[in-house]
Scaffold this active site. Structure first.
Site, short mmCIF file in Angstrom:
data_model
loop_
_atom_site.label_atom_id
_atom_site.label_comp_id
_atom_site.label_asym_id
_atom_site.label_seq_id
_atom_site.Cartn_x
_atom_site.Cartn_y
_atom_site.Cartn_z
N ASP A 1 40.11 46.69 44.77
CA ASP A 1 38.92 47.18 44.07
C ASP A 1 37.69 46.81 44.88
O ASP A 1 37.50 45.65 45.23
CB ASP A 1 38.86 46.55 42.67
CG ASP A 1 37.78 47.20 41.81
OD1 ASP A 1 37.36 48.33 42.12
OD2 ASP A 1 37.35 46.55 40.83
N HIS B 1 25.02 49.06 40.89
CA HIS B 1 25.89 48.17 40.13
C HIS B 1 25.82 46.74 40.68
O HIS B 1 25.69 45.77 39.92
CB HIS B 1 27.33 48.68 40.15
CG HIS B 1 28.32 47.73 39.54
ND1 HIS B 1 28.38 47.52 38.18
CD2 HIS B 1 29.26 46.92 40.09
CE1 HIS B 1 29.34 46.63 37.92
NE2 HIS B 1 29.88 46.25 39.05
N GLU C 1 34.87 49.36 33.40
CA GLU C 1 34.21 49.73 34.64
C GLU C 1 34.67 51.14 34.99
O GLU C 1 35.86 51.37 35.18
CB GLU C 1 34.54 48.74 35.77
CG GLU C 1 33.88 47.39 35.50
CD GLU C 1 33.96 46.39 36.64
OE1 GLU C 1 33.04 45.58 36.76
OE2 GLU C 1 34.95 46.44 37.39
N GLU D 1 35.28 53.98 37.39
CA GLU D 1 35.47 54.00 38.84
C GLU D 1 36.27 55.24 39.26
O GLU D 1 36.89 55.91 38.44
CB GLU D 1 36.24 52.75 39.30
CG GLU D 1 35.61 51.45 38.78
CD GLU D 1 36.07 50.21 39.52
OE1 GLU D 1 36.57 50.35 40.67
OE2 GLU D 1 35.94 49.12 38.98
N ASP E 1 38.57 50.01 35.09
CA ASP E 1 38.91 48.63 35.46
C ASP E 1 38.40 47.70 34.36
O ASP E 1 37.35 47.08 34.47
CB ASP E 1 38.25 48.31 36.82
CG ASP E 1 38.53 46.89 37.27
OD1 ASP E 1 39.54 46.31 36.85
OD2 ASP E 1 37.72 46.37 38.06
N ARG F 1 34.31 39.82 30.63
CA ARG F 1 33.16 39.21 31.33
C ARG F 1 33.06 37.71 31.11
O ARG F 1 32.57 36.99 31.99
CB ARG F 1 31.87 39.87 30.87
CG ARG F 1 31.78 41.36 31.16
CD ARG F 1 31.91 41.66 32.62
NE ARG F 1 31.83 43.10 32.88
CZ ARG F 1 32.08 43.65 34.06
NH1 ARG F 1 32.43 42.91 35.08
NH2 ARG F 1 32.00 44.95 34.21
N GLN G 1 35.72 36.18 33.35
CA GLN G 1 35.29 36.40 34.73
C GLN G 1 34.17 35.44 35.16
O GLN G 1 34.23 34.84 36.23
CB GLN G 1 34.80 37.86 34.87
CG GLN G 1 34.28 38.21 36.26
CD GLN G 1 33.68 39.62 36.30
OE1 GLN G 1 33.73 40.35 35.33
NE2 GLN G 1 33.11 39.98 37.44
N LYS H 1 40.22 40.44 35.21
CA LYS H 1 40.38 41.86 35.51
C LYS H 1 41.84 42.26 35.71
O LYS H 1 42.14 43.45 35.78
CB LYS H 1 39.60 42.22 36.78
CG LYS H 1 38.10 42.28 36.56
CD LYS H 1 37.36 42.33 37.87
CE LYS H 1 35.86 42.40 37.65
NZ LYS H 1 35.40 43.73 37.20
N THR I 1 44.57 47.82 34.19
CA THR I 1 43.67 48.79 34.81
C THR I 1 44.25 50.17 34.52
O THR I 1 45.43 50.40 34.77
CB THR I 1 43.59 48.57 36.34
OG1 THR I 1 43.17 47.22 36.59
CG2 THR I 1 42.61 49.53 36.99
N GLU J 1 26.06 46.19 31.96
CA GLU J 1 24.80 46.74 32.49
C GLU J 1 24.07 47.54 31.41
O GLU J 1 22.86 47.41 31.23
CB GLU J 1 25.08 47.66 33.67
CG GLU J 1 25.61 46.98 34.91
CD GLU J 1 26.11 48.02 35.90
OE1 GLU J 1 25.32 48.49 36.73
OE2 GLU J 1 27.31 48.37 35.83
O1 LIG Z 1 29.05 40.37 41.05
C1 LIG Z 1 30.06 39.85 40.55
O2 LIG Z 1 30.24 38.64 40.58
C2 LIG Z 1 31.08 40.68 39.90
C3 LIG Z 1 31.13 41.98 40.02
C4 LIG Z 1 32.11 42.80 39.30
O3 LIG Z 1 32.66 42.46 38.27
C5 LIG Z 1 32.37 44.12 39.84
C6 LIG Z 1 33.73 44.45 40.30
O4 LIG Z 1 34.82 44.24 39.76
C7 LIG Z 1 33.74 45.38 41.41
C8 LIG Z 1 33.23 46.70 40.97
O5 LIG Z 1 33.91 47.31 40.13
O6 LIG Z 1 32.19 47.15 41.43
CA LIG Z 2 35.91 46.93 39.25
MG LIG Z 3 41.63 45.63 36.53
#
Ligand SMILES: O=C(O)/C=C/C(=O)CC(=O)CC(=O)O
Ligand SMILES: [Ca+2]
Ligand SMILES: [Mg+2]
Length: 404
Positions: free
Chosen positions: A120, A127, A192, A194, A226, A230, A233, A246, A250, A351
């Site tokens: 990914d 973003h 997400e 994508e 995806d 959060r 994460q 994540k 997916t 976002e």
């Molecule tokens: O900036 C971060 O720490 C995390 C970013 C994401 O969660 C984005 C990611 O999974 C990649 C994407 O889909 O753009």
């Molecule tokens: Ca992603």
């Molecule tokens: Mg995933």
């Protein structure tokens, strides 16, 4: 023009023809089909009705997944596409071919291909800036590497599932606002939006794929959701990046749109500054003008524009292999969340709600910040087809189920 009546105005005409794998009540064997209108053409039956015993193409089209066909390369992909277009446009063949069509509504769709490795990326500048601001408010939103290489991580191929598969809310560790470390169901479950690229022709270990050879290796495109927890994460990602937040699920679309269907959706990709290193520098720098839509319980909440992506799929493939790592048939790499410059073009809820502070109205007086159990998400996209009419990419849906 096709003789298949349901194709008219369906965005699945003969200029689209995505591939999928399906079975039916009267034939439980998963088989490769091509979508036309509201129907699926059984390619396995076509092959079996022919006189060819065992050529590589016919053998590949009898498989229960697209992988053997995708491995055969661009020339075979284009030949088969032209042959299918011939069958579906020649009125004289309609009486023979019509019995090989099944309504999409009567089919059970399966994973279209066996996923190998899953990568990914993080290639939307909008973003990346938004997430930088939300996750790291005291730092520069973009790290210094971001404009020099397409940042990405290796995900979990075994948890990539087809559209419609239930999404169970994951459990995990997170840090509570009072600073304690807790365990439980994610309270900040997100999406997400994508675009995923599916590798057909493998590369050799030790031999990078040139940025100009993208079309020789990549078979087609799927839409990807995806799903991202959060809270899990935010606590786990330092310093190695996304992991359990994540990897639980997916989702991809049932239909793989061949690159040939997207020839007229190509657009010049955004200019890059600073200049990239030679292995990322493209003779012909193009992206795809795919217009995405995100629906939350039926209400459209975002329209992410894929045309805006800073890094192209060709650069992503070149980067992914520049160290000598090989790609295999069925490898999937996703673009990263697609977000445009406007608030209504953001491809994730963190976002759209700015970290959960600005709820979204869904109609009927309902509002949301993150996903609730029972919520249904649907991603769609359209692109300009080669006949000057819009074509659709297959949708990706998912319903949230309570944590076990
Ligand atoms: O900036 C971060 O720490 C995390 C970013 C994401 O969660 C984005 C990611 O999974 C990649 C994407 O889909 O753009
Ligand atoms: Ca992603
Ligand atoms: Mg995933």
């Amino acid at each position: 023009m096709t003789w298949v009546e349901s194709a008219a105005g369906s965005r699945y005409g003969v200029d689209n023809l995505p591939y999928g794998v399906y079975s039916t009540e009267d034939n439980a064997v998963p088989r490769v089909g091509v979508r036309i209108g509201d129907e699926i053409l059984d390619l396995r039956r076509i092959v079996e009705m022919g006189t060819c015993a065992d050529c590589p193409t016919c053998s590949a089209l009898r498989a229960p997944v697209l992988n053997p066909f995708m491995a055969l390369g661009r020339q075979v992909w284009s030949t088969v596409r032209a042959q299918v277009q011939g069958l579906l446009t020649n009125e004289d063949l309609a009486h023979q071919v019509r019995p090989l069509l099944t309504p999409v509504a009567a089919a059970t769709m399966h994973m279209p291909f066996l996923v190998g490795d899953y990568v990914d990326f993080y290639s939307s500048e909008h973003h990346a800036v938004n997430l930088g601001r939300l996750f790291r408010p005291d730092s520069e939103p973009l790290f210094p590497n971001w404009k020099h290489l397409p940042v990405g991580y290796h995900g979990r191929g075994g948890t990539v599932v087809p559209s419609g598969t239930p999404v169970t809310r994951p459990k995990g560790q997170r840090k509570a606002p009072d600073g304690t470390v807790q365990f439980g169901p994610s309270a900040r479950l997100d999406i997400e939006a994508e675009v995923g690229f599916v590798v057909g022709v493998p590369s050799r270990l030790g031999t990078p794929v040139s940025v100009d050879d993208f079309r020789e290796h990549v078979f087609g495109v799927v839409l990807v959701n995806d799903w991202s927890a959060r809270d899990i994460q935010a606590w786990e990602y330092v310093p190695l990046g996304p992991f359990l937040g994540k990897s639980f699920t997916t989702s991809i679309s049932h239909w793989v749109t061949p690159l040939d269907a997207l020839d007229d959706a190509e657009i010049t990709a955004p200019e890059q500054d600073p200049e990239v290193l030679p292995y990322l520098s493209e003779k012909d720098r193009y992206g795809y003008d795919l217009r995405m839509s995100v629906k939350w319980n039926g209400t459209e909440v975002s329209r992410p524009p894929f045309a805006d992506m800073y890094w192209t799929p060709a650069q992503q493939l070149a980067h992914m292999t520049v160290n000598g790592a090989s790609v295999r048939t069925g490898d999937l790499y996703a673009s990263g969340t697609v977000s445009g410059p406007q608030p209504h073009q953001r491809g994730s809820f963190i976002e759209l709600t700015w970290g959960g502070k600005e709820p979204i109205a869904l109609g009927d007086g309902e509002t949301r910040t993150f996903l609730e159990d029972g919520d249904i998400i649907e991603l769609n996209a359209t692109a300009m087809g080669v006949n000057g009419e819009l074509i659709a990419l297959g949708e990706v849906t998912g319903t949230i189920y309570a944590a076990d």
